[in-house]
Design an enzyme around this catalytic site. Structure first.
Site, PDB file in Angstrom:
ATOM      1  N   CYS A  78      98.780  56.912   5.674  1.00  0.00           N
ATOM      2  CA  CYS A  78      99.794  57.490   4.802  1.00  0.00           C
ATOM      3  C   CYS A  78      99.743  56.810   3.446  1.00  0.00           C
ATOM      4  CB  CYS A  78     101.215  57.383   5.342  1.00  0.00           C
ATOM      5  SG  CYS A  78     101.454  58.234   6.888  1.00  0.00           S
ATOM      6  N   ARG A 111      93.878  57.566   2.878  1.00  0.00           N
ATOM      7  CA  ARG A 111      94.856  56.963   3.790  1.00  0.00           C
ATOM      8  C   ARG A 111      95.418  57.968   4.796  1.00  0.00           C
ATOM      9  NH1 ARG A 111      96.594  52.038   1.769  1.00  0.00           N
ATOM     10  NH2 ARG A 111      98.428  52.106   3.086  1.00  0.00           N
ATOM     11  N   TRP A 147      99.144  60.625   7.515  1.00  0.00           N
ATOM     12  CA  TRP A 147      98.309  60.477   8.711  1.00  0.00           C
ATOM     13  C   TRP A 147      99.312  60.436   9.856  1.00  0.00           C
ATOM     14  CZ3 TRP A 147      97.581  56.946  12.752  1.00  0.00           C
ATOM     15  CH2 TRP A 147      96.367  57.070  13.453  1.00  0.00           C
ATOM     16  N   ASN A 204     105.545  55.050   4.726  1.00  0.00           N
ATOM     17  CA  ASN A 204     104.287  54.683   5.379  1.00  0.00           C
ATOM     18  C   ASN A 204     104.621  53.579   6.363  1.00  0.00           C
ATOM     19  OD1 ASN A 204     101.707  53.731   6.035  1.00  0.00           O
ATOM     20  ND2 ASN A 204     101.488  52.590   4.144  1.00  0.00           N
ATOM     21  N   GLU A 222      76.880  49.071  14.707  1.00  0.00           N
ATOM     22  CA  GLU A 222      77.332  49.597  13.413  1.00  0.00           C
ATOM     23  C   GLU A 222      76.692  50.964  13.122  1.00  0.00           C
ATOM     24  OE1 GLU A 222      79.650  49.036  11.530  1.00  0.00           O
ATOM     25  OE2 GLU A 222      79.113  49.889   9.601  1.00  0.00           O
ATOM     26  N   LYS A 243      78.892  54.285  12.584  1.00  0.00           N
ATOM     27  CA  LYS A 243      78.808  55.109  11.364  1.00  0.00           C
ATOM     28  C   LYS A 243      78.517  56.564  11.728  1.00  0.00           C
ATOM     29  CE  LYS A 243      80.284  53.257   8.846  1.00  0.00           C
ATOM     30  NZ  LYS A 243      80.646  51.861   8.718  1.00  0.00           N
ATOM     31  N   GLU A 286      81.478  58.296  13.444  1.00  0.00           N
ATOM     32  CA  GLU A 286      82.631  58.377  12.548  1.00  0.00           C
ATOM     33  C   GLU A 286      82.531  59.547  11.560  1.00  0.00           C
ATOM     34  OE1 GLU A 286      82.778  54.852  10.097  1.00  0.00           O
ATOM     35  OE2 GLU A 286      84.919  55.066   9.781  1.00  0.00           O
ATOM     36  N   LYS A 308      91.437  55.390   6.271  1.00  0.00           N
ATOM     37  CA  LYS A 308      90.688  54.204   5.845  1.00  0.00           C
ATOM     38  C   LYS A 308      91.336  52.914   6.336  1.00  0.00           C
ATOM     39  CE  LYS A 308      87.800  51.993   3.013  1.00  0.00           C
ATOM     40  NZ  LYS A 308      86.457  51.866   3.617  1.00  0.00           N
TER      41      LYS A 308
HETATM   42  C1  AGP Z   1      84.441  51.628   9.398  1.00  0.00           C
HETATM   43  O1  AGP Z   1      83.584  52.561   8.869  1.00  0.00           O
HETATM   44  C2  AGP Z   1      85.778  52.059   9.753  1.00  0.00           C
HETATM   45  N1  AGP Z   1      86.381  52.941   8.875  1.00  0.00           N
HETATM   46  C3  AGP Z   1      86.669  51.051  10.459  1.00  0.00           C
HETATM   47  O2  AGP Z   1      86.005  50.681  11.628  1.00  0.00           O
HETATM   48  C4  AGP Z   1      87.112  49.784   9.689  1.00  0.00           C
HETATM   49  O3  AGP Z   1      86.026  48.934   9.484  1.00  0.00           O
HETATM   50  C5  AGP Z   1      88.219  49.097  10.494  1.00  0.00           C
HETATM   51  O4  AGP Z   1      89.319  49.949  10.597  1.00  0.00           O
HETATM   52  C6  AGP Z   1      88.639  47.776   9.903  1.00  0.00           C
HETATM   53  O5  AGP Z   1      89.155  47.923   8.615  1.00  0.00           O
HETATM   54  P1  AGP Z   1      89.352  46.695   7.665  1.00  0.00           P
HETATM   55  O6  AGP Z   1      88.020  46.117   7.364  1.00  0.00           O
HETATM   56  O7  AGP Z   1      90.021  47.245   6.449  1.00  0.00           O
HETATM   57  O8  AGP Z   1      90.226  45.703   8.385  1.00  0.00           O
END
Ligand code: AGP
Length: 609
Positions: A2, A27, A74, A100, A482, A486, A489, A604
């Site tokens: 949010c 967000r 969100w 939020n 990773e 990716k 996601e 995010k």
């Molecule tokens: C990664 O591509 C993600 N969007 C997610 O896993 C992210 O890394 C995770 O939510 C942690 O976020 P942060 O680094 O802001 O703590």
């Protein structure tokens, strides 16, 4: 999760708020809404879906006014719908609130308000807020008093903003647990969940602390403590510009941020290295303390955790320090054993991730020292940590983390070398040798970025698959995780990452002609073991996509597709391997027509548990 924005000033409120919302869309993008006060009267517009839907609505039903608040959602409580979209109002629509976070006691408050005769229209927790304010206004309190009384009833976390017809020039705001920044421009004041939303209007900013509230009006800002008195805060000059947050010539932010990685590495190296040593000037942690640490516990979530797994290996190899990694969400609940000489490292791009934050608070409650590697140095974690290391990746807006990841890996490497050096474990010439190799990384990254043809071809091949496997060992086991993260996601293709050695203990059963296997096998000690994995998969019909060092014809010959990276020491290979994995996810998502910068169901910054 949010995003909130609010504005008072002489510009078109609707335009400023929509522009701010677009920069906060990362967000959440389930629904959006706006409330403005025009000629003393409150008007609201809401739409389901992305900001573009709200924009369309405003095109047909425009709003005027000089102050207003807006929200991109969100969904947590209540499905994405117009009814559940913020702002939420009282019955007469004289008070509007955006929020939020989560009001954990909303059920109790709602029951009380229903008893008092208030009528609820949405399924959200937020709707209790405007009704509570109305209740206190009816009892004869001023708008300020009613706002503060409402805040004192709320449990849980929030960043909140409110407009009210009874105080038409003011936007009230408060923060507990969710980020909120107040900024001033030229005869205008504004608030937002994140500073980029206010660029280029904001010249100076104040990042609110928990339990602070206040209001902005065309002429002034007041920031107060919820338990009484003025908050003594000073303005900081805003240094980010539009170029930092726009897509530029790229079709998506993710692609722009992937391409920024050579620069990010150069920036970090130029700030951290000189001819003789490594520097962490912002890290308030004495050398004597760092040299005495017995054990390091790293905790983070998602991509940041994958970086932490590589960091763990760096700490073991270069600092000879015992290190462990854990999901923050697990660490905090499993009552981990930790003694006084343990350091807890938190890693986070946003510095606001609820699970990581809770884990770090748990560590502090156990009297452990906390060091955070953060991209957002104005975040809650930055305020609560004992010391921070700045990641210097620049604003990362794409939901999929890319440049923050390489900044994390590099910063952890430099930190491990720094600790190893102050413990006198690494001879100066060995350190110099590694750092010479590190200095070549940006140039090698650029070599990868200029040739993306083969990755685009692989994306075409992958786009119709339902499952993929990623394998790596040692430094590239976290890269397998990773790469898989990716891909799933942004492209929604199921992907799992495994340690190469574990492959034959179960995952091998998944291999078939329709399940491609990505083998990460750069030069180094584990290359031959990765060839064994390749053979295991190949002999079961699996199509092999390999990531190899330039000129590795042996593996290339065995692969359906091969992506080459320039030669480098094995320990540095994650910094290069990251790029093809990110590009593979990106191009596959584009080939499948996915909304790369706004993947479904995600946000995010995950600020709720
Ligand atoms: C990664 O591509 C993600 N969007 C997610 O896993 C992210 O890394 C995770 O939510 C942690 O976020 P942060 O680094 O802001 O703590």
């Amino acid at each position: 999760m949010c995003g909130i924005v609010g504005y008072v000033g002489g510009k078109s409120v609707e335009s400023v708020l929509i522009s701010g919302l677009k920069k906060l869309e990362y967000r959440g993008y389930d629904s959006a809404g706006i409330a403005v006060i025009d000629g003393g009267e409150l008007s609201v517009r809401k739409a389901v879906g992305k900001i573009a839907e709200l924009e369309k609505l405003l095109h047909n039903q425009p709003l005027g006014g000089t102050s207003g608040i807006a929200h991109t959602r969100w969904a947590t409580h209540g499905e994405p719908s117009v009814i559940n979209a913020h702002p939420h109002c009282n019955k007469e629509q004289t008070i509007a609130v955006v929020h939020n976070g989560i009001f954990e006691n909303y059920n109790r408050l709602k029951a009380e308000l229903l008893d008092d005769g208030f009528v609820f229209t949405s399924d959200t927790d937020t709707e209790v807020a405007p009704h509570l304010v109305e209740k206190y206004l009816n009892e004869g309190f001023s708008v300020e008093e009613a706002f503060v009384r409402m805040l004192r009833r709320l449990e849980g976390q929030y960043a909140i903003a409110m407009v009210c017809e009874q105080a038409p020039d003011r936007i009230f705001f408060a923060r507990r647990g969710s980020p909120l920044v107040v900024a001033r421009g030229k005869e205008e004041f504004m608030i937002a969940s994140d500073l980029p939303a206010l660029v280029p209007l904001a010249h100076e900013a104040i990042f609110l602390a928990d339990e602070e509230w206040g209001f902005i009006s065309p002429k002034e800002v007041q920031i107060l403590r919820l338990n009484g008195g003025l908050a003594e805060r000073s303005w900081q000059v805003v240094s980010i510009c539009e170029e930092d947050i726009e897509k530029g010539p790229y079709p998506h932010r993710m692609l722009k941020e992937i391409h920024e990685q050579p620069e990010v590495v150069e920036r970090i190296l130029s700030k951290r290295l000189d001819d003789t040593f490594i520097h962490f000037p912002e890290m308030q942690m004495g050398k004597e303390y760092l040299a005495r640490i017995g054990r390091i516990l790293i905790q983070a979530c998602g991509t940041s955790l994958n970086a932490g797994m590589i960091g763990r290996m760096y700490l073991e190899q270069f600092a000879h320090t015992s290190a462990e990694t854990d999901y923050s969400s697990e660490w905090r609940y499993r009552n981990p054993l930790a003694s006084g000489d343990s350091l807890v490292i938190g890693i986070s791009q946003s510095g606001e991730t609820a699970d990581t934050l809770a884990g770090l608070r748990e560590a502090k409650a156990k009297f452990l020292r906390v060091l955070c590697f953060l991209n957002n140095v104005h975040s809650t974690m930055a305020r609560e940590a004992d010391a921070i290391v700045e990641l210097m990746a620049g604003p990362e807006i794409g939901v999929a983390s890319t440049k923050a990841f390489t900044a994390q890996v590099l910063s952890l490497l430099l930190f491990a070398l720094y600790v190893g050096s102050i413990k006198w474990l690494i001879p100066a010439n060995e350190r110099r040798q590694i750092l010479n190799e590190v200095r070549q990384v940006p140039e090698k990254m650029r070599r990868i970025l200029v040739n993306q043809t083969v990755i685009q071809e692989i994306a075409e091949f992958l786009k119709n698959k339902n499952d993929t496997l990623f394998l790596g060992r040692t430094y590239n086991f976290p890269m397998a995780l990773e790469g898989a993260l990716k891909l799933k996601e942004v492209s929604y293709i199921h992907a799992s990452g495994y340690a190469g050695g574990e492959f034959k203990h179960g995952p091998l059963a998944l291999v078939s002609e329709n399940v491609p296997v990505v083998i990460i096998a750069p030069q180094g000690e584990i290359r031959s073991k990765m060839i064994s994995n390749l053979k295991e998969a190949q002999s079961r019909g699996g199509k092999i996509i390999s990531i190899v060092t330039e000129g590795d014809d042996e593996i290339k010959k065995e692969s359906h597709y091969a992506i080459e990276i320039p030669p480098c020491p094995e320990s540095l290979s994650p910094l290069l391997v990251a790029l093809p994995l990110q590009l593979l996810a990106y191009y596959t998502a584009v080939a499948r027509g996915c909304d790369v910068d706004r993947p479904r169901n995600l946000a995010k910054s995950v600020t709720v548990e």
